[in-house]
Scaffold this motif. Sequence first.
Motif, PDB file in Angstrom:
ATOM      1  N   LEU A  20       0.842  -1.208   0.000  1.00  0.00           N
ATOM      2  CA  LEU A  20       0.000   0.000   0.000  1.00  0.00           C
ATOM      3  C   LEU A  20       0.873   1.252   0.000  1.00  0.00           C
ATOM      4  O   LEU A  20       0.622   2.214  -0.730  1.00  0.00           O
ATOM      5  N   GLU A  21       1.950   1.219   0.810  1.00  0.00           N
ATOM      6  CA  GLU A  21       2.846   2.379   0.877  1.00  0.00           C
ATOM      7  C   GLU A  21       3.502   2.628  -0.487  1.00  0.00           C
ATOM      8  O   GLU A  21       3.601   3.761  -0.951  1.00  0.00           O
ATOM      9  N   LYS A  22       3.894   1.550  -1.133  1.00  0.00           N
ATOM     10  CA  LYS A  22       4.592   1.696  -2.419  1.00  0.00           C
ATOM     11  C   LYS A  22       3.651   2.311  -3.467  1.00  0.00           C
ATOM     12  O   LYS A  22       4.031   3.243  -4.195  1.00  0.00           O
ATOM     13  N   LEU A  23       2.408   1.814  -3.517  1.00  0.00           N
ATOM     14  CA  LEU A  23       1.462   2.341  -4.508  1.00  0.00           C
ATOM     15  C   LEU A  23       1.073   3.784  -4.176  1.00  0.00           C
ATOM     16  O   LEU A  23       0.956   4.624  -5.070  1.00  0.00           O
ATOM     17  N   ALA A  24       0.876   4.049  -2.890  1.00  0.00           N
ATOM     18  CA  ALA A  24       0.469   5.403  -2.488  1.00  0.00           C
ATOM     19  C   ALA A  24       1.568   6.417  -2.806  1.00  0.00           C
ATOM     20  O   ALA A  24       1.294   7.540  -3.251  1.00  0.00           O
ATOM     21  N   HIS A  25       2.822   6.011  -2.598  1.00  0.00           N
ATOM     22  CA  HIS A  25       3.921   6.929  -2.907  1.00  0.00           C
ATOM     23  C   HIS A  25       3.996   7.221  -4.392  1.00  0.00           C
ATOM     24  O   HIS A  25       4.229   8.356  -4.809  1.00  0.00           O
ATOM     25  N   GLN A  26       3.777   6.183  -5.186  1.00  0.00           N
ATOM     26  CA  GLN A  26       3.837   6.414  -6.629  1.00  0.00           C
ATOM     27  C   GLN A  26       2.780   7.455  -7.042  1.00  0.00           C
ATOM     28  O   GLN A  26       3.044   8.313  -7.883  1.00  0.00           O
ATOM     29  N   ASN A  27       1.615   7.369  -6.424  1.00  0.00           N
ATOM     30  CA  ASN A  27       0.555   8.327  -6.775  1.00  0.00           C
ATOM     31  C   ASN A  27       0.906   9.749  -6.429  1.00  0.00           C
ATOM     32  O   ASN A  27       0.248  10.682  -6.882  1.00  0.00           O
ATOM     33  N   ARG A  28       1.906   9.935  -5.634  1.00  0.00           N
ATOM     34  CA  ARG A  28       2.278  11.293  -5.204  1.00  0.00           C
ATOM     35  C   ARG A  28       3.641  11.720  -5.744  1.00  0.00           C
ATOM     36  O   ARG A  28       4.248  12.651  -5.235  1.00  0.00           O
ATOM     37  N   GLU A  29       4.128  11.034  -6.787  1.00  0.00           N
ATOM     38  CA  GLU A  29       5.470  11.373  -7.305  1.00  0.00           C
ATOM     39  C   GLU A  29       5.488  12.676  -8.097  1.00  0.00           C
ATOM     40  O   GLU A  29       6.531  13.299  -8.249  1.00  0.00           O
ATOM     41  N   ARG A  30       4.361  13.075  -8.668  1.00  0.00           N
ATOM     42  CA  ARG A  30       4.356  14.305  -9.478  1.00  0.00           C
ATOM     43  C   ARG A  30       3.837  15.476  -8.668  1.00  0.00           C
ATOM     44  O   ARG A  30       2.886  15.337  -7.910  1.00  0.00           O
TER      45      ARG A  30
END
Length: 504
Positions: free
Chosen positions: A38-48
């Motif tokens: 969950l942390e990995k996917l959530a971080h990706q959503n906030r990369e931009r």
Amino acid sequence: MSDKPKLTSTSGAPYPSNAHSKTAGTRGPLLMEDHQLLEKLAHQNRERIPERVVHAKGWGLQGHFTVTHDITKYTRAKLFSEVGKRTEVLSRWSTVAGERGAADAERDVRGFSLKFYTEEGNWDMVGNNTPIFFVRDAFKFPDFIRTQKRHPKTNLRSPEAMFDFWAGQPESVHQVTILMSDRGIPKNPAHMNGYGSHTFSMWNDDGERFWVKFHFITQQGHETYSDDEAMQIIGNTRESYQEDLWHMVTNGNPPKWTLKIQVMPEAEAEQVPYNPFDLTKVWPHGDYPLIEVGELVMDTIPENYFQMVENAAFNPSNVVPGIGFSPDKMLQARIFSYPDAHRYRLGTHYEALPANAPKAANVQHYHKDGAMRFFTNDFGNPNAYYEPNQYDGPVADESTQEPPLRIDPEAVAARFDQDQGDADYDQPRALYAEVLSEDERDRLHKNMAGGMAPVSEPVKERWLAVLKRVHPDYEAGVRRALETGDHGDPALPVTDDTPVEAAE
Ligand code: NDP
Ligand code: HEM
């Protein structure tokens, strides 16, 4: 057991796997408790982060500035205090209109931003590769930018909008002429000049003020692409500037510029025949010769592009004692606009990010808390969180106050029409008739005609009338290229031509 460093979560706990999610059975659904996934996917959503509203596509380097000539009679700024003095610098060059993924070699004005990490705080020089601008009142800036961005319905860039705006705003013809000249597509940032464009001020230890223009003159010489060459480049790579800068620096040929200034004593501003604070005008070199100051060498590729270039927040409001603003209306508006943009794009504490935090000066202020206040609130003095206080908290340094600015005692506050009539055509005429060679004028006609070709006839005629006021040959040359079709395709990414009908 491998010797490699151990992968952890953001809270530091070891990751048992970075490839296999936790599921109910080998074919089963995911378990909600797989917080690592969950942390990995959530971080990706906030990369931009939001791209800059203008100047979104950019390239940056780190380097330094060295003083080669003494200008202490004009400024007390410590960065210029002695010959040989060296200051760290971050640069970012950019196109104005394209989005973050736009091609580098498009015809556009280029941004030329520098952050000098001086011992008295950061000085940001947020200029362009042109000495002037399209408009001279900030009210017009958002409209101008809208004409450079996508049409709300076609979602395409609109030459109709661009030329409609320019034709209604003839003060823009000076800048449009430079944009459509050879210099409209520099080969890469190393081959262009940078200009502070606005008039700024300097003041010295005796409290004397001077009006100043900044010029960063390329040591690589001017090199440009024609529309056809740019089309070919863009067909091969959209990243030609990033590639060129990478190769220059890694091959040991870092780009360099010579900083020169034009200086006008404060009182002379009332005597020159033009408004020296008008951003659509240059100061002629004949009247205000260039004075050499120092050398800028940009020789280091940032370790992390996002951290140092995308996170860079350049502010025309970042000045240091000895350098100040001028009454230029555009500059005054930019003093508000940039910090506001950064608080939106990067957050309240954007100045604490590595790209923006002063490197040679101490930071001590009373601003408190807020989202992502990850550094201490107290600068080592926890009782001093208000002012005045009995705890030796930081106090203002009156010696850094700039000299008072004399205002015309007859001045009244109002919204003044800035139309200058014929005076707006003098400098573009000098550029067209006296600076450009015959070949350059010929290419200017063709580049302009290529840009205008998709535009409706009424807008074409309105713009041709503006060109005629600059010089009859200018209008005739562009008209001829339009009529004969002797022009290339523009290296502007534009395709829609006629106004869109409103829905019934
Ligand atoms: P000068 O002859 O002393 O200077 C002309 C300037 O034009 C030079 O700085 C040159 O830059 C620059 N130039 C040459 N080709 C182009 C081009 N295609 N696009 C933009 N700039 C170009 O004359 P003045 O100072 O009296 O200025 C005359 C006109 O030159 C101005 O009205 C303005 O349009 C233009 N200009 C003036 C500048 C200034 O600060 N005075 C700066 C840039 C343009 P370089 O030396 O680097 O080749
Ligand atoms: C970027 C506003 C005029 C040069 C920006 C940004 C804003 C802005 C909001 C985005 C900042 C960010 O998100 O980081 C304005 C306004 C203007 C104006 C309101 C007029 C009133 C100018 C002029 C110049 C200029 C005249 C040059 C002389 C730049 C540059 C950038 C920029 C170089 C990119 C900075 C970077 O590299 O990060 N502008 N601008 N702008 N502007 Fe302006």
